[in-house]
Design a protein around this motif. Structure first.
Motif, PDB file in Angstrom:
ATOM      1  N   ILE A   1       0.893  -1.169  -0.002  1.00 11.88           N
ATOM      2  CA  ILE A   1       0.155   0.054  -0.019  1.00 11.88           C
ATOM      3  C   ILE A   1       1.016   1.421   0.074  1.00 11.88           C
ATOM      4  CG2 ILE A   1      -0.298  -0.047   2.460  1.00 11.88           C
ATOM      5  CD1 ILE A   1      -3.005   0.998   2.307  1.00 11.88           C
TER       6      ILE A   1
ATOM      7  N   GLU B   1      -9.563   8.241   2.922  1.00 10.69           N
ATOM      8  CA  GLU B   1      -9.056   6.936   3.217  1.00 10.69           C
ATOM      9  C   GLU B   1     -10.085   6.447   4.155  1.00 10.69           C
ATOM     10  OE1 GLU B   1      -4.608   6.113   3.885  1.00 10.69           O
ATOM     11  OE2 GLU B   1      -5.217   6.223   6.010  1.00 10.69           O
TER      12      GLU B   1
ATOM     13  N   GLY C   1      -9.580   3.379   7.092  1.00  9.49           N
ATOM     14  CA  GLY C   1      -8.887   2.492   7.552  1.00  9.49           C
ATOM     15  C   GLY C   1      -7.528   3.195   7.612  1.00  9.49           C
ATOM     16  N   VAL C   2      -7.167   3.749   8.740  1.00  9.85           N
ATOM     17  CA  VAL C   2      -6.139   5.004   8.816  1.00  9.85           C
ATOM     18  C   VAL C   2      -4.814   4.253   9.744  1.00  9.85           C
ATOM     19  CG1 VAL C   2      -5.387   7.202   9.633  1.00  9.85           C
ATOM     20  CG2 VAL C   2      -7.521   6.848   8.460  1.00  9.85           C
TER      21      VAL C   2
ATOM     22  N   ASP D   1     -12.122   6.165  10.474  1.00 15.28           N
ATOM     23  CA  ASP D   1     -11.501   5.215  11.146  1.00 15.28           C
ATOM     24  C   ASP D   1     -12.270   4.990  12.288  1.00 15.28           C
ATOM     25  OD1 ASP D   1      -9.935   3.155  12.609  1.00 15.28           O
ATOM     26  OD2 ASP D   1      -8.433   3.626  11.158  1.00 15.28           O
ATOM     27  N   MET D   2     -12.630   3.943  12.960  1.00 18.77           N
ATOM     28  CA  MET D   2     -13.202   3.607  14.218  1.00 18.77           C
ATOM     29  C   MET D   2     -12.216   3.463  15.420  1.00 18.77           C
ATOM     30  SD  MET D   2     -15.005  -0.040  13.420  1.00 18.77           S
ATOM     31  CE  MET D   2     -15.892  -0.004  14.956  1.00 18.77           C
ATOM     32  N   TRP D   3     -11.105   3.324  15.017  1.00 16.80           N
ATOM     33  CA  TRP D   3     -10.030   3.064  16.011  1.00 16.80           C
ATOM     34  C   TRP D   3      -9.995   2.217  16.980  1.00 16.80           C
ATOM     35  CZ3 TRP D   3      -6.823   6.518  13.663  1.00 16.80           C
ATOM     36  CH2 TRP D   3      -7.467   7.671  13.114  1.00 16.80           C
ATOM     37  N   GLN D   4     -10.198   0.899  16.256  1.00 19.58           N
ATOM     38  CA  GLN D   4     -10.500  -0.207  17.185  1.00 19.58           C
ATOM     39  C   GLN D   4      -9.197  -0.324  17.928  1.00 19.58           C
ATOM     40  OE1 GLN D   4     -10.942  -3.394  14.040  1.00 19.58           O
ATOM     41  NE2 GLN D   4     -13.170  -3.213  14.295  1.00 19.58           N
TER      42      GLN D   4
ATOM     43  N   GLY E   1     -15.624   6.688  13.571  1.00 17.02           N
ATOM     44  CA  GLY E   1     -17.128   5.662  13.804  1.00 17.02           C
ATOM     45  C   GLY E   1     -16.968   4.768  12.591  1.00 17.02           C
ATOM     46  N   ASN E   2     -17.804   3.809  12.784  1.00 20.41           N
ATOM     47  CA  ASN E   2     -17.934   2.816  11.917  1.00 20.41           C
ATOM     48  C   ASN E   2     -18.214   3.197  10.493  1.00 20.41           C
ATOM     49  OD1 ASN E   2     -18.914   0.558  10.423  1.00 20.41           O
ATOM     50  ND2 ASN E   2     -19.859  -0.445  12.423  1.00 20.41           N
ATOM     51  N   SER E   3     -17.380   2.781   9.338  1.00 17.75           N
ATOM     52  CA  SER E   3     -17.670   3.482   8.138  1.00 17.75           C
ATOM     53  C   SER E   3     -18.999   2.879   7.561  1.00 17.75           C
ATOM     54  CB  SER E   3     -16.362   2.734   7.336  1.00 17.75           C
ATOM     55  OG  SER E   3     -16.667   1.469   7.198  1.00 17.75           O
ATOM     56  N   HIS E   4     -19.562   1.919   8.048  1.00 19.35           N
ATOM     57  CA  HIS E   4     -20.834   1.553   7.182  1.00 19.35           C
ATOM     58  C   HIS E   4     -21.706   2.678   7.820  1.00 19.35           C
ATOM     59  CE1 HIS E   4     -18.704  -1.377   5.965  1.00 19.35           C
ATOM     60  NE2 HIS E   4     -18.380  -2.026   7.341  1.00 19.35           N
TER      61      HIS E   4
ATOM     62  N   ASP F   1      -9.048   0.393   3.156  1.00 23.48           N
ATOM     63  CA  ASP F   1      -8.430  -0.511   4.055  1.00 23.48           C
ATOM     64  C   ASP F   1      -8.763  -0.472   5.501  1.00 23.48           C
ATOM     65  OD1 ASP F   1      -6.117  -2.296   4.907  1.00 23.48           O
ATOM     66  OD2 ASP F   1      -4.832  -0.539   5.044  1.00 23.48           O
ATOM     67  N   GLY F   2     -10.110  -0.663   5.598  1.00 24.97           N
ATOM     68  CA  GLY F   2     -10.909  -0.709   6.950  1.00 24.97           C
ATOM     69  C   GLY F   2     -11.263  -2.248   7.238  1.00 24.97           C
ATOM     70  N   ASP F   3     -12.578  -2.102   7.336  1.00 29.40           N
ATOM     71  CA  ASP F   3     -13.179  -3.490   7.536  1.00 29.40           C
ATOM     72  C   ASP F   3     -12.821  -4.530   6.814  1.00 29.40           C
ATOM     73  OD1 ASP F   3     -15.118  -5.580   8.108  1.00 29.40           O
ATOM     74  OD2 ASP F   3     -16.653  -4.271   8.121  1.00 29.40           O
TER      75      ASP F   3
HETATM   76  C1  SAM Z   1      -5.308  -2.444   8.425  1.00 26.11           C
HETATM   77  S1  SAM Z   1      -5.483  -0.927   9.344  1.00 26.11           S
HETATM   78  C2  SAM Z   1      -5.311   0.390   8.166  1.00 26.11           C
HETATM   79  C3  SAM Z   1      -3.773   0.458   8.002  1.00 26.11           C
HETATM   80  C4  SAM Z   1      -3.282   1.671   7.404  1.00 26.11           C
HETATM   81  N1  SAM Z   1      -4.103   1.951   6.121  1.00 26.11           N
HETATM   82  C5  SAM Z   1      -1.896   1.620   7.160  1.00 26.11           C
HETATM   83  O1  SAM Z   1      -1.451   1.420   5.857  1.00 26.11           O
HETATM   84  O2  SAM Z   1      -1.053   1.662   8.076  1.00 26.11           O
HETATM   85  C6  SAM Z   1      -7.335  -1.108   9.362  1.00 26.11           C
HETATM   86  C7  SAM Z   1      -8.107   0.123  10.329  1.00 26.11           C
HETATM   87  O3  SAM Z   1      -9.424   0.192   9.860  1.00 26.11           O
HETATM   88  C8  SAM Z   1     -10.168   0.297  11.198  1.00 26.11           C
HETATM   89  N2  SAM Z   1     -11.521  -0.140  11.003  1.00 26.11           N
HETATM   90  C9  SAM Z   1     -11.790  -1.546  10.882  1.00 26.11           C
HETATM   91  N3  SAM Z   1     -13.165  -1.662  10.448  1.00 26.11           N
HETATM   92  C10 SAM Z   1     -13.670  -0.468  10.518  1.00 26.11           C
HETATM   93  C11 SAM Z   1     -14.825   0.050  10.197  1.00 26.11           C
HETATM   94  N4  SAM Z   1     -15.999  -0.731   9.976  1.00 26.11           N
HETATM   95  N5  SAM Z   1     -15.265   1.460  10.240  1.00 26.11           N
HETATM   96  C12 SAM Z   1     -14.018   2.247  10.390  1.00 26.11           C
HETATM   97  N6  SAM Z   1     -12.776   1.513  10.592  1.00 26.11           N
HETATM   98  C13 SAM Z   1     -12.611   0.487  10.705  1.00 26.11           C
HETATM   99  C14 SAM Z   1      -9.329  -0.276  12.173  1.00 26.11           C
HETATM  100  O4  SAM Z   1      -9.842   0.637  13.446  1.00 26.11           O
HETATM  101  C15 SAM Z   1      -7.924   0.071  11.746  1.00 26.11           C
HETATM  102  O5  SAM Z   1      -7.346   1.142  12.227  1.00 26.11           O
END
Ligand code: SAM
Length: 264
Positions: free
Chosen positions: A91, A109, A111-112, A134-137, A169-172, A193-195
């Motif tokens: 990526i 973006e 998934g940050v 991002d929802m910062w899981q 929050g949740n991207s959906h 790159d999130g869910d």
């Molecule tokens: C794989 S990491 C992203 C990595 C980043 N793009 C990088 O290159 O380093 C996935 C991120 O997506 C977030 N995430 C997962 N499911 C999500 C959702 N439904 N809504 C928002 N964020 C989500 C997670 O909190 C996590 O921070």
């Protein structure tokens, strides 16, 4: 297991990416569609040693975590062992090349995490406006996920000067709400790159794909990730098999990555 995937609904877009479109001189007819560079052109550099070296230098400038520490060793080892013959993409190498070539005006973006991929864009297009979802899981992939203040400071440390908006929050929920509130917004560069569930990733793609400007690029991560084998099916079904895109896929090593240029 493969499921019936949702499909994006496209509307006609008048938004073109200036960094990848030809404008006929005054009085000339527009014989061709405007997009000048597709996946063949823009993919030529993403897996080359010079780009991997740039990715290594960028990782050295960001605050380390377990993953980027591993990655720096992986990059260094591959460059030492295979020198200029090494072909490797991820990526970061993809976003470095696309941001450099397209000079996106804006970037979305999903998934940050710690801002690694956003930093790749910022390092090449420091004024680009960013919408970061991002929802910062907590404890994502066993590592801390510190949130917007940390990402802001990482972006600043590599010279970012643009406006970054964090949509938490949740991207959906957040993506549909954001696009309902911004009905005409289009993006020059988008990363999904999130869910990582099959349906969740497909839903994010359906939400963002119609908002990609003509000539712009969509990046989709992890298309050969052993824990997420369905993601390649999402990529193939929603993008590679759609004639409106020219697509590049890398699945040779690492977790794989794809990008596509919107032709119309
Ligand atoms: C794989 S990491 C992203 C990595 C980043 N793009 C990088 O290159 O380093 C996935 C991120 O997506 C977030 N995430 C997962 N499911 C999500 C959702 N439904 N809504 C928002 N964020 C989500 C997670 O909190 C996590 O921070």
């Amino acid at each position: 297991m493969s499921v019936n995937l949702p499909r994006p609904t496209y509307t006609k877009t008048a938004s073109h990416v200036p960094g990848n479109c030809h404008t006929p001189s005054s009085g000339q007819a527009a014989w061709y569609p405007p997009v000048m560079a597709g996946a063949d052109t823009l993919g030529a550099k993403v897996s080359r040693a010079e780009t991997i070296l740039q990715a290594l230098v960028l990782m050295q400038r960001l605050s380390p975590d377990a993953y980027t520490t591993y990655l720096k060793d992986f990059y260094s080892h591959g460059l030492e062992r295979f020198e200029s013959h090494w072909r490797y993409a991820d990526i970061v190498t993809v976003l470095l090349c696309l941001a450099d070539a397209l000079q996106p005006r804006n970037y979305l973006e999903v998934g940050v995490r710690r801002g690694r991929s956003a930093a790749a864009v910022a390092s090449k297009a420091p004024s680009c406006a960013m919408a970061l979802f991002d929802m910062w899981q907590p404890d994502y992939a066993g590592m801390e996920n510190p949130g917007p203040a940390f990402v802001t400071s990482e972006l600043k440390s590599i010279g970012y000067q643009g406006q970054a908006s964090f949509i938490d929050g949740n991207s959906h929920q957040t993506l549909p709400r954001f696009f309902a509130q911004n009905p005409n917004v289009m993006f020059d560069l988008i990363t999904v790159d999130g869910d990582h569930s099959e349906l969740g990733a497909a839903q994010d793609m359906c939400d963002v794909l119609p908002r990609l400007a003509v000539g712009g690029a969509l990046v989709f991560d992890d298309i050969s990730h052993p824990l997420h084998p369905e993601l390649n099916g999402v990529w193939q079904t929603l993008v590679v098999s759609d004639d409106r895109f020219s697509a590049f896929s890398y699945r040779e090593a690492g977790y794989g990555v794809g990008f596509a240029i919107r032709k119309y």
